[in-house]
Design a protein around this motif. Structure first.
Motif, PDB file in Angstrom:
ATOM      1  N   LEU A 488       0.818  -1.211   0.000  1.00 39.65           N
ATOM      2  CA  LEU A 488       0.000   0.000   0.000  1.00 39.65           C
ATOM      3  C   LEU A 488       0.856   1.267   0.000  1.00 39.65           C
ATOM      4  CD1 LEU A 488      -2.824  -0.951   2.530  1.00 39.65           C
ATOM      5  CD2 LEU A 488      -3.059  -0.653   0.058  1.00 39.65           C
ATOM      6  N   MET A 489       2.097   1.142   0.480  1.00 39.36           N
ATOM      7  CA  MET A 489       2.983   2.303   0.564  1.00 39.36           C
ATOM      8  C   MET A 489       3.834   2.485  -0.688  1.00 39.36           C
ATOM      9  SD  MET A 489       4.466   1.647   4.388  1.00 39.36           S
ATOM     10  CE  MET A 489       3.410   1.126   5.744  1.00 39.36           C
ATOM     11  N   SER A 490       3.784   1.548  -1.614  1.00 39.81           N
ATOM     12  CA  SER A 490       4.714   1.545  -2.741  1.00 39.81           C
ATOM     13  C   SER A 490       4.249   2.445  -3.879  1.00 39.81           C
ATOM     14  CB  SER A 490       4.899   0.114  -3.254  1.00 39.81           C
ATOM     15  OG  SER A 490       5.455  -0.695  -2.244  1.00 39.81           O
ATOM     16  N   ASP A 491       5.213   2.812  -4.717  1.00 40.21           N
ATOM     17  CA  ASP A 491       4.952   3.648  -5.876  1.00 40.21           C
ATOM     18  C   ASP A 491       4.849   2.790  -7.136  1.00 40.21           C
ATOM     19  OD1 ASP A 491       5.255   5.845  -4.193  1.00 40.21           O
ATOM     20  OD2 ASP A 491       7.393   6.038  -4.648  1.00 40.21           O
ATOM     21  N   VAL A 492       4.049   3.252  -8.085  1.00 40.70           N
ATOM     22  CA  VAL A 492       4.061   2.655  -9.416  1.00 40.70           C
ATOM     23  C   VAL A 492       5.387   3.051 -10.066  1.00 40.70           C
ATOM     24  CG1 VAL A 492       2.970   2.618 -11.690  1.00 40.70           C
ATOM     25  CG2 VAL A 492       1.562   2.714  -9.636  1.00 40.70           C
ATOM     26  N   SER A 493       6.159   2.063 -10.509  1.00 35.40           N
ATOM     27  CA  SER A 493       7.504   2.396 -10.985  1.00 35.40           C
ATOM     28  C   SER A 493       7.921   1.494 -12.138  1.00 35.40           C
ATOM     29  CB  SER A 493       8.524   2.266  -9.842  1.00 35.40           C
ATOM     30  OG  SER A 493       8.597   0.925  -9.380  1.00 35.40           O
ATOM     31  N   SER A 494       8.947   1.943 -12.848  1.00 40.51           N
ATOM     32  CA  SER A 494       9.514   1.157 -13.940  1.00 40.51           C
ATOM     33  C   SER A 494      10.959   1.576 -14.146  1.00 40.51           C
ATOM     34  CB  SER A 494       8.712   1.352 -15.235  1.00 40.51           C
ATOM     35  OG  SER A 494       9.174   0.489 -16.250  1.00 40.51           O
ATOM     36  N   ASP A 495      11.769   0.652 -14.658  1.00 40.17           N
ATOM     37  CA  ASP A 495      13.182   0.915 -14.933  1.00 40.17           C
ATOM     38  C   ASP A 495      13.455   0.741 -16.422  1.00 40.17           C
ATOM     39  OD1 ASP A 495      14.772   0.954 -12.155  1.00 40.17           O
ATOM     40  OD2 ASP A 495      13.153  -0.518 -12.024  1.00 40.17           O
ATOM     41  N   TYR A 496      14.351   1.574 -16.942  1.00 40.55           N
ATOM     42  CA  TYR A 496      14.741   1.471 -18.343  1.00 40.55           C
ATOM     43  C   TYR A 496      16.262   1.566 -18.429  1.00 40.55           C
ATOM     44  CZ  TYR A 496       9.809   2.530 -18.893  1.00 40.55           C
ATOM     45  OH  TYR A 496       8.448   2.496 -18.786  1.00 40.55           O
ATOM     46  N   ALA A 497      16.843   0.854 -19.394  1.00 43.10           N
ATOM     47  CA  ALA A 497      18.298   0.848 -19.531  1.00 43.10           C
ATOM     48  C   ALA A 497      18.684   0.789 -21.000  1.00 43.10           C
ATOM     49  CB  ALA A 497      18.894  -0.349 -18.791  1.00 43.10           C
ATOM     50  N   GLN A 498      19.861   1.327 -21.313  1.00 46.25           N
ATOM     51  CA  GLN A 498      20.414   1.223 -22.664  1.00 46.25           C
ATOM     52  C   GLN A 498      21.930   1.262 -22.563  1.00 46.25           C
ATOM     53  OE1 GLN A 498      18.611   3.718 -25.639  1.00 46.25           O
ATOM     54  NE2 GLN A 498      20.358   3.548 -27.029  1.00 46.25           N
ATOM     55  N   MET A 499      22.559   0.380 -23.309  1.00 46.57           N
ATOM     56  CA  MET A 499      24.010   0.318 -23.287  1.00 46.57           C
ATOM     57  C   MET A 499      24.613   1.309 -24.277  1.00 46.57           C
ATOM     58  SD  MET A 499      26.555  -2.822 -24.174  1.00 46.57           S
ATOM     59  CE  MET A 499      28.286  -2.444 -24.486  1.00 46.57           C
ATOM     60  N   LEU A 500      25.609   2.040 -23.830  1.00 51.05           N
ATOM     61  CA  LEU A 500      26.424   2.893 -24.703  1.00 51.05           C
ATOM     62  C   LEU A 500      27.794   3.024 -24.047  1.00 51.05           C
ATOM     63  CD1 LEU A 500      26.780   4.757 -27.169  1.00 51.05           C
ATOM     64  CD2 LEU A 500      26.130   6.654 -25.678  1.00 51.05           C
ATOM     65  N   PHE A 501      28.793   2.427 -24.653  1.00 53.11           N
ATOM     66  CA  PHE A 501      30.135   2.434 -24.073  1.00 53.11           C
ATOM     67  C   PHE A 501      30.864   3.716 -24.454  1.00 53.11           C
ATOM     68  CE2 PHE A 501      34.673   1.625 -24.073  1.00 53.11           C
ATOM     69  CZ  PHE A 501      34.864   0.969 -22.868  1.00 53.11           C
ATOM     70  N   THR A 502      31.431   4.361 -23.430  1.00 56.39           N
ATOM     71  CA  THR A 502      32.285   5.525 -23.662  1.00 56.39           C
ATOM     72  C   THR A 502      33.224   5.656 -22.465  1.00 56.39           C
ATOM     73  OG1 THR A 502      32.312   7.877 -24.255  1.00 56.39           O
ATOM     74  CG2 THR A 502      30.725   7.198 -22.581  1.00 56.39           C
TER      75      THR A 502
END
Length: 687
Positions: A488-502
């Motif tokens: 009940l205390m949690s947030d609606v959430s999502s994670d996103y990622a993308q690889m880019l080497f530098t």
């Protein structure tokens, strides 16, 4: 009105939040049909409110669900028959893994079996270089031929992980299209869409685990949503994720790997809130004691503990999920843990559990092995006529007979002594689990509060807290359903990622900012979609980076979602050095830094604060009765029995005493004192 439900191994917990008031309900978990257990808990709630289930559910805006369905399916081998497709020449990705051993010189332990066997692993003729260029075009005819083989083998799910698809995913996408055409109805997971990060084994492992869960979890969530709808629920159905957030059930069905640790992930969220409220934000050791497991985590500086090394089963011997999750340690020590004597004449507790079927001996459902719950009944801690608020009567005599036959007689002890020994051993197992996340990491438990959650938490939480030397013990008012309260205390959430080497020496400002802009746009779309109507939207950026020639990356928080100048880069470099120093007690400011994977996390806050409070019962006196209870150090003592819901805030209860509610019993040991806080929790300190 909002509903949160957590399906555990023994009980299905339900929290009903209606305005500023919460009500708690428990029903037995039904392993053959877990949704039935959920509906049974909802029926209890509707009966309490004096309504038909349809009208009761019609008032609910939201149903948040946590379940062990996915992890149990993996542990028991009840997942779908899954095939693995990878680049030609690399069929051993899941076999070779990443190495590592718990015991480096113990060669009697067999090498772990791959998640997908070699007979269901297929090589796809294609190759993409690390820079994204196509070295060998995709052989579509070969993919179609593989699809025909999969059909003949009656494969139920497919995971696809091609080399460097995280840089160029065109080949994976085309393989997915071909499988959809030639293998209709079979779910497919593509690695670059699910987990676009470096390291083939982790990405491949995540892909096949996710694919193997899709048929099961789609069926489960489809059944849950449909049966809730049939019962009268018209609101939004969300699922708890391993990362400590919540997502729409449809999204979890598309990527069920996020539900693997959905139940235990919520306890630290609730623990953080209760520690802030009742113990001035002290570091919190959060212990969630269920019927089967004892789950512990550590919350410090208001931060939920995270780990990128998420394993199913033992480290190196199990399977890696490839996703970060809330860091929770679990051991087989719960209320349903079975007490037994091994061949050497030593007392053992767990890891076997009686679960809900047949359950402890005292349940009268056919259980024949004595459990921790049976021992607590023998010692007088649990009132046999007030279990689950009196809805279930326990058989103390049957529990005593089973313990005498299975344990006491073999050890030459009285029944009371044997029951106390079981409790002492269970306490030591719990202390050992907490030592691993505190003492072994250089953290003094004396600087922390122990938060007891789960229906069996109060039985020995005080004993565990005293044994550790904690600053105190806190049993929240919703402690018996801690994970459901955390949902009940949690947030609606999502994670996103993308690889880019530098690298820091040749930093690609334009390319990096392009990646960050893309991640930010995905967060914006999420906030306007699943997160619509949120009180607050937060987007946090981070990057996985390492010193040159290092093997592993660490995650570094970023101050903003753009790097527009050399000054911004210098700030990011310093953040990396500081993070490295914090983790390893060393850094190397003169070395080049390699930045690998860029991440963004969006959190949409649905409500302010924690949850409502339990209503107070009207009573002239806190004390209800007195009862004989047994401690190993004192023997039988006459103790005061207090009803938790009727305790006024600020009125102390001195041990030895029993504080009972409909869903948990708190044993207040001698030389300790308990007091109800203004927030409604039970704060226990040692004299």
């Amino acid at each position: 009105m909002r509903l949160a439900c957590d399906t555990g191994g023994t009980f299905t917990d339900l929290v009903v939040e209606d305005g500023n008031e919460i009500r708690l309900f428990k029903a037995s978990t039904t392993p053959d049909d877990p949704v039935r257990g959920v509906l049974n808990a909802l029926a209890l709630a509707a009966e309490h409110y004096g309504e038909e289930q349809r009208s009761f559910l019609g008032k609910a805006e939201m149903f948040i669900h946590g379940t062990t369905r996915a992890i149990n399916a993996i542990l028991t081998g009840n997942t779908a028959r899954t095939a693995f497709l990878t680049t030609e020449g690399h069929p051993d990705m899941l076999v070779i893994r990443e190495g590592g051993r718990i015991e480096p010189f113990n060669f009697t332990v067999p090498y772990p079996e791959p998640y997908v066997p070699r007979r269901l692993t297929f090589e796809v003729p294609e190759r993409i270089e690390a820079n994204g260029t196509v070295r060998k075009p995709l052989d579509e005819a070969a993919v179609i031929a593989i699809a025909e083989k999969l059909k003949a083998l009656k494969v139920e799910a497919v995971g696809v992980c091609l080399l460097w698809s995280i840089v160029n995913g065109e080949h994976e996408k085309r393989v997915g299209d071909l499988l959809a055409k030639h293998l209709p109805g079979v779910p497919v997971t593509l690695s670059h869409e699910l987990n676009p990060t470096l390291r083939e084994y982790r990405r491949a492992s995540a892909t096949v685990i996710d694919a193997s869960l899709k048929p099961l979890m789609f069926q489960y969530l489809d059944s849950l949503t449909n049966r809730l709808r049939e019962a009268g629920f018209t609101g939004r159905t969300l699922m708890v994720t391993s990362g400590g957030g919540i997502m729409d059930a449809e999204a979890v069905a598309r990527a069920p790997i996020h539900s693997i640790n959905s139940g235990p992930a919520m306890a630290p969220v609730a623990g953080r809130y209760y520690s802030d409220r009742d113990f001035d934000g002290l570091a919190a050791i959060v212990a969630d004691t269920g019927g089967t497991t004892y789950d512990v985590s550590l919350v410090r500086d208001g931060r939920i503990p995270w780990t990128r090394e998420t394993w199913i089963g033992q480290r190196f011997r199990g399977h890696m999920t490839g996703f970060p999750s809330v860091d929770v340690k679990s051991i087989g020590a719960g209320g349903g843990s079975i007490a037994w004597v091994d061949d050497g004449g030593l007392l053992r507790v767990g890891p076997q559990s009686a679960g809900s079927t047949p359950g402890p001996v005292s349940y009268g459902k056919g259980g024949a092995e004595p459990t921790v719950t049976d021992c607590s009944l023998i010692l007088g801690y649990i009132d046999p006529d007030f279990f689950l608020g009196g809805t279930m009567v326990l058989d103390r005599a049957a529990a005593a007979t089973a313990l005498k036959t299975k344990v006491a007689d073999k050890l030459g002890l009285s029944v009371e002594e044997a029951a106390a020994a079981v409790f002492t051993l269970a306490t030591e197992k719990m202390v050992g689990a907490i030592d691993e996340i505190t003492v072994n990491q250089g953290i003094d438990p004396a600087t922390a509060v122990l938060i007891g959650g789960g229906g069996a938490a109060g039985l020995n939480a005080v004993a565990v807290g005293r044994r550790l030397g904690c600053a105190g013990v806190l049993i929240p008012e919703a402690g018996s359903v801690l994970s459901a309260a955390g949902a009940l205390m949690s947030d609606v959430s999502s994670d996103y990622a993308q690889m880019l080497f530098t690298t820091s020496r040749r930093f690609a400002f334009d390319e990096v900012n392009g990646v960050l802009a893309g991640l930010e746009e995905r967060c914006r779309v999420f906030a306007q979609g699943p997160g619509a109507g949120a009180l607050k939207v937060t987007v946090e950026f981070s990057v996985e980076a390492r010193y040159a020639h290092q093997i592993w990356e660490i995650e570094v928080p970023m101050a903003s979602g753009r790097l527009d100048s050399p000054a911004d880069l210098e700030a990011l470099k310093q953040a990396f050095h500081d993070t490295h120093q914090s983790i390893f007690e060393i850094n190397d400011p003169g070395s080049d830094i390699e930045f690998v994977t860029w991440r963004a996390k969006v959190q949409c806050q649905l409500r302010e604060g924690g949850t409502g409070q339990l209503p107070m019962l009207k009573a002239d006196s806190v004390a209800l009765e007195r009862r004989n209870i047994y401690f190993s150090q004192t023997g039988w003592v006459d103790a005061e029995v207090v009803r938790f819901e009727s305790m006024p805030s600020g009125a102390p209860v001195a041990g030895p005493a029993i504080i009972e509610s409909s869903f948990t019993t708190v044993v207040v040991d001698p030389d300790t004192s308990a007091v109800r806080t203004q927030g409604g929790g039970l704060r226990i300190t040692f004299q």
